[in-house]
Design a protein around this motif. Structure first.
Motif, PDB file in Angstrom:
ATOM      1  N   GLY A 348      26.665   8.513 -41.457  1.00  9.69           N
ATOM      2  CA  GLY A 348      28.141   8.388 -40.350  1.00  9.69           C
ATOM      3  C   GLY A 348      29.174   9.089 -40.256  1.00  9.69           C
ATOM      4  N   GLN A 349      29.461   9.934 -41.524  1.00 11.70           N
ATOM      5  CA  GLN A 349      30.849  10.457 -41.215  1.00 11.70           C
ATOM      6  C   GLN A 349      30.457  11.688 -40.543  1.00 11.70           C
ATOM      7  N   VAL A 350      29.243  12.499 -40.549  1.00  9.90           N
ATOM      8  CA  VAL A 350      29.703  14.161 -39.644  1.00  9.90           C
ATOM      9  C   VAL A 350      28.366  14.275 -38.466  1.00  9.90           C
ATOM     10  N   ASP A 351      28.662  14.889 -37.831  1.00 14.61           N
ATOM     11  CA  ASP A 351      27.956  15.045 -36.402  1.00 14.61           C
ATOM     12  C   ASP A 351      27.348  16.132 -36.655  1.00 14.61           C
ATOM     13  N   ILE A 352      25.913  15.975 -36.984  1.00 15.40           N
ATOM     14  CA  ILE A 352      24.408  17.503 -36.696  1.00 15.40           C
ATOM     15  C   ILE A 352      24.082  17.474 -36.174  1.00 15.40           C
ATOM     16  N   GLN A 353      23.626  18.954 -35.243  1.00 17.49           N
ATOM     17  CA  GLN A 353      23.224  19.127 -34.250  1.00 17.49           C
ATOM     18  C   GLN A 353      21.465  19.071 -34.333  1.00 17.49           C
ATOM     19  N   ASN A 354      20.675  18.654 -34.494  1.00 17.77           N
ATOM     20  CA  ASN A 354      19.217  18.082 -34.607  1.00 17.77           C
ATOM     21  C   ASN A 354      18.328  19.484 -34.163  1.00 17.77           C
ATOM     22  N   TYR A 355      17.613  20.419 -35.061  1.00 23.97           N
ATOM     23  CA  TYR A 355      17.118  21.304 -34.188  1.00 23.97           C
ATOM     24  C   TYR A 355      15.427  21.136 -34.656  1.00 23.97           C
ATOM     25  N   VAL A 356      14.697  21.240 -33.403  1.00 24.04           N
ATOM     26  CA  VAL A 356      13.224  21.068 -33.593  1.00 24.04           C
ATOM     27  C   VAL A 356      12.781  22.623 -33.675  1.00 24.04           C
ATOM     28  N   ASP A 357      12.137  23.164 -34.343  1.00 18.72           N
ATOM     29  CA  ASP A 357      11.121  24.636 -33.572  1.00 18.72           C
ATOM     30  C   ASP A 357      12.265  25.634 -33.347  1.00 18.72           C
ATOM     31  N   GLY A 358      13.330  25.770 -33.579  1.00 16.87           N
ATOM     32  CA  GLY A 358      14.096  26.293 -32.324  1.00 16.87           C
ATOM     33  C   GLY A 358      14.788  25.506 -31.586  1.00 16.87           C
ATOM     34  N   VAL A 359      14.640  24.103 -31.582  1.00 23.70           N
ATOM     35  CA  VAL A 359      15.410  23.899 -30.455  1.00 23.70           C
ATOM     36  C   VAL A 359      15.895  22.957 -30.308  1.00 23.70           C
ATOM     37  N   ASN A 360      17.979  22.441 -29.955  1.00 24.11           N
ATOM     38  CA  ASN A 360      18.489  21.529 -30.547  1.00 24.11           C
ATOM     39  C   ASN A 360      18.044  19.937 -29.354  1.00 24.11           C
TER      40      ASN A 360
END
Length: 871
Positions: A348-360
């Motif tokens: 819970g300390q950082v914001d991550i971008q969730n990519y699936v098959d190259g799609v955010n």
């Protein structure tokens, strides 16, 4: 008799038109012969003076004139070009604590197995390199008279480290008058400009002589962006594997539960590639990248200043005083990209971008604890300045009485090397600020207070103090039918004090972007030795040598040597030698604290799990802990040499030498590459020595870290042929011509694939060329002279299959041409102009645009000019 495979390679060698031993060299005249007297001379490899120019061991001479033809301004750069430096050697590299260091590795056996002498006396190893090898950048070039390279083992004469041979750097003395010189070089490509000036003077009288020199050299830095092959490429590609010069240490998160990589929201930053471009990292992972080549340097800037003085004084008709002092300061500046490393964060300390098959699919808080792989661009580049001071003093007495002679020398050497680093990061402070929420992971970065809190300056100071006392007697006794037997007996006492210190935070492993640790130790060495030259017949000479060394910290070593010289006919000499050698473990090998480094290796096992072909499996950097070993024992070796010297005519001569070096109980780190090869064979968790850690302790997981120990390995064997053709004195209406053609051909280099693993001949692999040669053509006409120097390095395979050890891919050979022209003016002035690398060849590059900096340089076409005035 040679084994069949080696015999076949020897035949193959005979079909190659080339020549050997040390590039740049021409035969040197040592003895002045007249009707009444034959002068006795002393050649490297023996302490007994003799009348023959060619002894029982191969010695190659590089003169000051030979060095001038290369256009190089440092002795390190000259020696690194030598054919005997078979597989290359280390040169200055920007950004590390080693950036001021350069060495030579005879026979590809390693710089720590090449003994370097200064005027016949041992030089201690550089403390920065742990005392294992001499830093050639401490030796002044202007003061050099010649360099003698003994290319067989010489531990029986000189003791430890002379396993693969000896480099004896002989400085000027008995200089008359004054010489002032200035030299400059300018590469066509950006960076690397050099200039140098020196003054040499001297005077003499009936009682003695005094010679002094002073020189200063300056070389500019070369940034990675200054060369097309070291700057980044294809940075906006979809796949990370299709780029070069891009680092995954940018703004990325590694989930320590799922071991998946994801880019952080902080990737949306102008300092990241494309302001936040996301790559397919393979295995379903996605990352952003950082272009480290935009700010990092390859070659360090260098400023070198040295003073040298030597004097002789005849105390009496039978006693001569000899003294010399050498003082140098070597300063280098290097730059790495901003510090990069990982640190721990909680869920819970950082914001991550969730990519699936190259799609955010959106941005969310990290659900599990993990590691942040972060580039600290807010802090700025890591700048490294080294300042190395070297002091070398030798004083002695030499006496003669009838047929009896003696000598006594006191030698003192002090090397004080300091490395100052800026732009590093204190990991505990970062982690504390992350926990408190004060560390800003957002695209806008951190404020000045946070930057000041996490910034850290590093300090590494290395010292080696060396003292020795040498004494010996020489005489002739026992009159044989062919002549008197020559003898030399001596003793030596040496003391080493080594200390390496780093700042407390680096020593504790708390600094991101730095590595290394402190250590210290001392040792005393007592030695006795003897040598004899026995004239068996008028044509056959036997040379015997024996040495006993006793070390205070690990034991003793006994080394013999036997050599023969046979004058088969007037113009043909045959020679053979056999000697045993040893190398003592260095003080850092024995006592260094654990150190941390980022080692480059190729994880073929993980590539196999991901379905990546061997040819496409790329090398990456991994966290490695290196450990010393106080139980190390010395290496031992056997060296054989067979040679022939044929003066075909008064102007045309040839030499051929066969060598065979076998080393046992090799002192070595079990490298990460070796551990990975062993793991392929024995399986994860079954390594004999060292340790590999994979994600989730899964045998097929990502490689996270490793521990590599220092050990006595089993050993390796290498053999080859040196061949030389020299022609001088071709007189024509257009001037006088001469030519020297030298080649070193490696027949075999049999080494383990990994610790205690299978042994294979590794010649032809990446970084191990089968042969290299140098061809020099000289021309002179009155006050004009010129030379053309051609150097060739054979091609190699790019990769080696980790399972079958077959060679994969091909790296091309490299041929470079250097030219120089000299005009001798009537007023004792000399103008010299030259071009290095006339055809502007790049270093040989692999498919990742990487090159072996030990074999090749990145200067490209370079113009040189110098003027020298004698008074």
């Amino acid at each position: 008799m040679l084994p069949n495979s080696k015999l076949a390679k020897a035949v193959r060698f005979a079909l190659i038109t080339g020549a050997a031993t040390a590039a740049l060299s021409a035969p040197a005249v040592y003895a002045a012969i007249d009707d009444e007297k034959v002068e006795r001379i002393q050649v490297t490899g023996s302490r007994i003076k003799r009348t023959d120019m060619e002894g029982s061991s191969p010695v190659t001479t590089i003169t000051a004139a030979d060095m001038e033809k290369t256009g190089e301004m440092s002795v390190a750069d000259v020696l690194r070009r030598s054919n005997l430096n078979t597989f290359g050697s280390y040169s200055e590299s920007s950004g590390s604590s080693w950036q001021s260091q350069s060495n030579i590795s005879l026979r590809g056996a390693g710089a720590d197995r090449t003994l370097v002498l200064l005027n016949g006396k041992r030089m201690p190893g550089s403390p920065t390199m742990g005392g294992t090898a001499v830093n050639l950048n401490t030796i002044p070039t202007a003061a050099i008279e010649r360099i003698e390279v003994l290319s067989d083992g010489a531990s029986a004469v000189y003791g430890s480290d002379a396993v693969a041979g000896v480099v004896n750097i002989i400085l000027k003395k008995d200089f008359e008058g004054l010489e002032v010189s200035g030299t400059a070089s300018s590469p066509e490509q950006d960076g690397g400009e050099e200039w140098k000036t020196h003054v040499i003077g001297g005077t003499s009288s009936d009682k003695g002589s005094l010679t002094f020199s002073f020189e200063h050299q300056n070389r500019e830095i070369i940034y990675q962006r200054d060369r097309w092959f070291s700057s980044s490429t294809n940075i906006m590609a979809d796949k990370y594997s299709d780029t070069t010069g891009v680092s995954a240490y940018a703004r990325n998160f590694l989930d320590m539960t799922t071991y998946a990589f994801d880019p952080m929201a902080a990737c949306d930053n102008d300092k990241m590639v494309g302001g936040g471009h996301v790559y397919d990292y393979g295995d379903g992972d996605y990352i952003c990248g950082y272009d480290y080549t935009s700010e990092a340097a390859d070659h360090a800037a260098r400023k070198y200043t040295a003073g040298y003085v030597t004097a002789e004084y005849e105390i009496s008709d039978e006693i001569m005083f000899e003294g010399q002092g050498l003082f140098s300061r070597n300063e280098t500046f290097g730059r790495y990209a901003p510090a990069a490393g990982w640190f721990n964060v909680d869920a819970g300390q950082v914001d991550i971008q969730n990519y699936v098959d190259g799609v955010n699919t959106g941005t969310s808080k990290n659900e599990n604890a993990g590691r942040v792989y972060y580039r600290f661009t807010d802090v700025g580049t890591r700048d490294s300045k080294t300042v190395d001071y070297s002091t070398d003093i030798q004083v002695g007495l030499v006496g003669e009485h009838d047929d009896f002679g003696w000598d006594f020398t006191y030698h003192y050497n002090l090397a004080e090397n300091s490395n100052f680093g800026k732009g590093y990061i204190h990991r505990p402070t970062v982690e504390a600020l992350v926990k408190s929420g004060e560390f800003n992971f957002g695209p806008e970065g951190n404020n000045a207070d946070v930057v000041a809190a996490i910034s850290h300056d590093t300090l590494k100071q290395d010292t080696m103090e060396f003292q020795s006392v040498n004494a010996g007697v020489n005489f002739e006794a026992i009159d044989l039918p062919a002549g008197l037997v020559g003898w030399y007996f001596g003793t030596e006492f040496s003391q080493y004090k080594y200390e390496a210190n780093v700042d407390a935070e680096s020593a504790a492993g708390e600094v991101i972007g730095s590595s290394g640790n402190g250590s210290s130790g001392d040792r005393d060495v007592f030695a006795v030795f003897g040598e004899s030259i026995i004239p068996v017949t008028e044509d056959l000479e036997l040379n015997l040598a024996f040495r006993f060394d006793d070390y205070s910290d690990f034991g003793s070593a006994t080394t013999p040597k036997v050599a023969l010289r046979y004058q088969l006919i007037e113009d043909l000499v045959l020679r053979a030698s056999w000697g045993q050698g040893f190398r003592a473990p260095s003080l850092s090998n024995l006592y260094a604290a654990d150190s941390f480094s980022a080692d480059t290796a190729t994880d073929y096992h993980y590539c196999e799990q991901q379905g990546t072909p061997v040819a496409e499996c790329s090398a990456k950097q991994y966290d490695v802990t290196r450990t010393a070993n106080s139980e190390l024992q010395p290496e031992t070796s056997d060296f054989y040499n067979l040679g022939a010297i044929w003066n075909i005519t008064d102007n045309f001569s040839s030499k051929v030498e066969y060598y065979n070096l076998s080393i046992d109980d090799v002192i070595t780190f079990v490298s990460l590459s070796s551990l990975l090869k062993e793991e392929q064979s024995v399986g994860y968790g079954n390594l004999a020595l060292g340790e590999i850690k994979r994600a989730g302790d899964n045998p097929n997981g990502k490689l996270l870290s490793a521990t590599t120990p220092q050990v006595n390995g089993n050993g390796f064997d290498t053999s080859g042929i040196d061949f030389n053709l020299t022609y001088t004195g071709l007189e024509t209406a257009a001037g006088d011509f001469g030519s020297t053609f030298d080649l070193t051909y490696v027949i075999s280099y049999d080494d383990e694939e990994y610790f205690d693993g299978p042994v294979n001949n590794q010649v032809g692999r990446n970084g191990m060329p089968e042969y290299r040669f140098t061809w020099v053509i000289d021309w002179s006409y009155g006050d004009h002279s010129a030379s053309l120097l051609t150097q060739y390095i054979d091609g190699q395979a790019e990769k080696t299959d980790p399972n079958t050890y077959e060679l994969i891919g091909s790296l091309p050979s490299q041929t470079t041409f250097d030219a120089s022209y000299t005009y001798m003016a009537s007023w004792n002035g000399k103008f010299t102009f030259g071009v290095r690398n006339i055809t502007n060849e790049d270093p040989v590059l692999d498919s990742d645009l990487e090159y072996d900096s030990s074999l090749y340089n990145l200067y490209g076409r370079t113009y040189t000019a110098s003027y020298t005035q004698r008074f």
